[in-house]
Design an enzyme around this catalytic site. Sequence first.
Site, short mmCIF file in Angstrom:
data_model
loop_
_atom_site.label_atom_id
_atom_site.label_comp_id
_atom_site.label_asym_id
_atom_site.label_seq_id
_atom_site.Cartn_x
_atom_site.Cartn_y
_atom_site.Cartn_z
N LYS A 125 12.18 -5.80 -25.48
CA LYS A 125 11.30 -4.66 -25.23
C LYS A 125 11.94 -3.70 -24.24
CE LYS A 125 7.07 -7.43 -25.67
NZ LYS A 125 7.03 -7.65 -27.11
N GLU A 209 4.32 -2.03 -17.49
CA GLU A 209 3.88 -0.79 -18.12
C GLU A 209 2.55 -0.36 -17.56
OE1 GLU A 209 3.56 -1.54 -22.33
OE2 GLU A 209 5.72 -1.42 -22.61
N HIS A 244 -4.19 -9.99 -26.78
CA HIS A 244 -3.05 -9.19 -27.23
C HIS A 244 -2.42 -9.70 -28.50
CE1 HIS A 244 -3.57 -7.32 -23.42
NE2 HIS A 244 -3.27 -8.41 -22.76
N ARG A 300 12.00 -7.38 -37.99
CA ARG A 300 11.78 -8.44 -38.99
C ARG A 300 10.56 -8.07 -39.80
NH1 ARG A 300 7.12 -10.24 -36.76
NH2 ARG A 300 7.01 -10.16 -34.51
P1 ADP Z 1 3.11 -9.69 -35.29
O1 ADP Z 1 3.30 -8.39 -34.54
O2 ADP Z 1 3.45 -9.68 -36.73
O3 ADP Z 1 1.82 -10.36 -34.99
P2 ADP Z 1 4.24 -11.12 -33.22
O4 ADP Z 1 5.46 -10.65 -32.56
O5 ADP Z 1 2.93 -10.85 -32.59
O6 ADP Z 1 4.20 -10.57 -34.71
O7 ADP Z 1 4.41 -12.67 -33.45
C1 ADP Z 1 4.58 -13.28 -34.69
C2 ADP Z 1 3.41 -14.14 -35.02
O8 ADP Z 1 3.80 -15.17 -35.85
C3 ADP Z 1 2.77 -14.81 -33.84
O9 ADP Z 1 1.40 -14.87 -34.06
C4 ADP Z 1 3.38 -16.20 -33.86
O10 ADP Z 1 2.59 -17.11 -33.17
C5 ADP Z 1 3.38 -16.42 -35.33
N1 ADP Z 1 4.34 -17.34 -35.88
C6 ADP Z 1 5.59 -17.51 -35.54
N2 ADP Z 1 6.18 -18.39 -36.34
C7 ADP Z 1 5.27 -18.78 -37.23
C8 ADP Z 1 5.26 -19.65 -38.36
N3 ADP Z 1 6.34 -20.25 -38.77
N4 ADP Z 1 4.12 -19.83 -39.04
C9 ADP Z 1 3.02 -19.18 -38.69
N5 ADP Z 1 2.97 -18.32 -37.67
C10 ADP Z 1 4.07 -18.13 -36.94
P1 ADP Z 2 4.09 -8.65 -28.54
O1 ADP Z 2 5.57 -8.76 -28.63
O2 ADP Z 2 3.46 -9.85 -27.96
O3 ADP Z 2 3.51 -8.22 -29.85
P2 ADP Z 2 3.46 -5.95 -27.61
O4 ADP Z 2 4.22 -5.19 -26.62
O5 ADP Z 2 3.55 -5.51 -29.02
O6 ADP Z 2 3.84 -7.48 -27.46
O7 ADP Z 2 1.94 -5.93 -27.17
C1 ADP Z 2 0.96 -6.70 -27.79
C2 ADP Z 2 -0.40 -6.02 -27.64
O8 ADP Z 2 -0.74 -5.82 -26.27
C3 ADP Z 2 -0.45 -4.63 -28.24
O9 ADP Z 2 -0.74 -4.67 -29.60
C4 ADP Z 2 -1.56 -3.97 -27.44
O10 ADP Z 2 -2.82 -4.33 -27.91
C5 ADP Z 2 -1.38 -4.58 -26.09
N1 ADP Z 2 -0.55 -3.71 -25.25
C6 ADP Z 2 0.79 -3.70 -25.19
N2 ADP Z 2 1.22 -2.78 -24.31
C7 ADP Z 2 0.12 -2.21 -23.79
C8 ADP Z 2 -0.11 -1.20 -22.81
N3 ADP Z 2 0.88 -0.64 -22.16
N4 ADP Z 2 -1.38 -0.88 -22.53
C9 ADP Z 2 -2.41 -1.49 -23.14
N5 ADP Z 2 -2.27 -2.43 -24.06
C10 ADP Z 2 -1.02 -2.80 -24.40
MG MG Z 3 3.86 -6.49 -30.80
#
Ligand code: ADP
Ligand code: ADP
Ligand code: MG
Length: 671
Positions: A125, A209, A244, A300
């Site tokens: 990030k 952030e 989140h 991905r």
């Molecule tokens: P997305 O933005 O698509 O939700 P995230 O970065 O939040 O992706 O994370 C990927 C998601 O996939 C998470 O909810 C994680 O716990 C889940 N995850 C990772 N590996 C697997 C798997 N093999 N089977 C099911 N869920 C998975």
């Molecule tokens: P992850 O890799 O776990 O998906 P993200 O950076 O995409 O992490 O953040 C996950 C979630 O957290 C976002 O979809 C949003 O709902 C919340 N979030 C992330 N950054 C912020 C922010 N700066 N302010 C408020 N909510 C946020």
């Molecule tokens: Mg995300």
Amino acid sequence: MMKSPALYRRFRTLLIANRGEIACRVIRTARAMGLRTVAVYSEADVGAQHVAEADEAVLLGPARARDSYLNIERIIQAAKQTGAEAVHPGYGFLSESAEFAQACADAGLVFVGPTPQMITAMGSKSGSKALMEKAGVPLVPGYHGAAQDEATLAAAADKIGFPVLVKASAGGGGRGMRVVREAGELAAAIVSAKREAKAAFGDDTLLIERYVDNPRHIEVQIVGDSHGNLVSLFERECTLQRRHQKVIEEAPSPTLDAAQRETVCAAARRAAGAVNYVGAGTIEFVSDGKDVFFIEMNTRLQVEHPVTERISGVDLVEWQLRVAFGEALPLKQDQLKLSGHAIEARVYAENPAKNFMPSVGKITTWRTPAEVDGLRIDAGYRGGDSVSPYYDAMLAKVIAWAPTRQAAIDRLDRGLNETDVRGVVTNIPFLSALVTHPEVRANAIDTGFIERNLAALTAAPSTLGDLEFAAAVAAILRGEDEAAKAEGPSPWRTAGWMPVGRRKRSFLFRRGQGHDHTDHTIELTYGGGSSALTIDGRELAFAWTAAGDGIDVALGDARSRIHAVVDGAELYVRTRSGRFELHLVDPFGGESEEAVGEDKIVAPLPGTVVALLAEVGAKLDKGAPILTLEVMKMEQTLRAPFAGTLTAVKCKVGDIVQEGAELAELEADAD
Ligand code: ADP
Ligand code: ADP
Ligand code: MG
């Protein structure tokens, strides 16, 4: 000299370095494209669905992810040994590991995804924010520098202004993230975010952030090829989140108009264009209602990609594979058309009523609706499979498409209602309550919606009516009938031998557990050609007939189709009023009516104790935190099930505890 092979080129055998739903999803398209598929699995997944569906499968090692699905060397070896020429990483696990992409390249395997350099640039990030800043993509104000000492982080937070969000740079799935409302809370948040990030991602670099209060989450699907073409495939809105993490995703966003859609999609193309991105990826933004701010890129395929597939008609896995073959994208930006509305719900093995604690065990019943009328089910489990504590607890996704958002919601709700999973607890009733909530229908939501409405969304349907009890009795009788038929003809069941006259049988049903249960006695009168139920002193005519999957129940002068599963003494009943769970008390089983709540606090799943939050002798209110366990990489706080005094703590920080281990004792307040 041997020429090193091109990064992207045609192949015939694909290894899928993942498990569960996404492995099955990738196999489906790969097979349709005529590829041979190789699955990998751990000792916990010997009988798993993805293993059964692939043409070949290789055992990687023990259940723990780091010994199997995260073991790069073993996966490369599995590819070599099966003649695989390419690797699809799915999502989660190694999907955003530049080291893994590099190892594939070094071994002469095509990695179905971007280059290691692109993953390095966009996968963290912090790094991606620095790049986006240069490309002129709007960012949430914040600190994403290399210095990680507490003083630097504290000064950065002060400068940004509270509230701030502390995030793991390597994070995913909402893990390693803490909202900090005032300066005094920062130090503790940093410690726990680092701890969670280290455990989950092996990297505890943090960024800070500005916390956008109650934002919406908007993201854009992009795909690039190795010939310099890059397109966006519209946006998804994933604002319904818990901690989140996305729960419901839809496309297109019901919040954006056409002009806003073009603005955010153009920003996403600019972001991906900044690294000449190749492969499928997602650019994520938060929106405060006026502006959108870049938060991260996922290099991905994502969990929620099916909603984009449904509105665009594109098979994203097919596009990923074509790009990996070295082909140009099949369509140009102006050939992509958006049609209708799609919405997806993530089905998890977890218990919303118990703070979403993951649920493990054997799936006894698995029933999903037919994929017709706009429904699609992406699943990774079947009846008889086990949900193990080692991996993510997502079981399946239910996806619905319709010409309008309201119609798509209705179809999703029907799809959820017709999905029965037993043996483990699932979040299906919660999902159903969520998608049909009036404010969700009206799109009056933000990322805090679920948290604010948790009580209403997880409430058990209030009272049981006559029909629910009749359904429970009918389900038991059908079960007995089927068991009797299976035993074959018996002289005892021929009419002549049946005792004549009216007979009675009573059923004791218990709803709820521990201190909060209620008992209901229902009497069945039968024999002599008719039967009746006595419920709360009222006698009602009663009859039932099996009707396919369901049972037609006639009660009084009403008739209703119900669905029910009997699992030992547990009954799961679905009527037009919703889903109900009942326990049939065995009159000879020694289950007294006054069964009291457990005074022992036990580990619900195997885990590690990471924090003790109350001391021996403390007076605790119902719901007060006692200790935190790390279970399946998620921190779970165990809370007092009733008001009382903590009389013993039987574990310490760092202990690895087994399921059922006693961790503390609570003595109920005398009342
Ligand atoms: P997305 O933005 O698509 O939700 P995230 O970065 O939040 O992706 O994370 C990927 C998601 O996939 C998470 O909810 C994680 O716990 C889940 N995850 C990772 N590996 C697997 C798997 N093999 N089977 C099911 N869920 C998975
Ligand atoms: P992850 O890799 O776990 O998906 P993200 O950076 O995409 O992490 O953040 C996950 C979630 O957290 C976002 O979809 C949003 O709902 C919340 N979030 C992330 N950054 C912020 C922010 N700066 N302010 C408020 N909510 C946020
Ligand atoms: Mg995300």
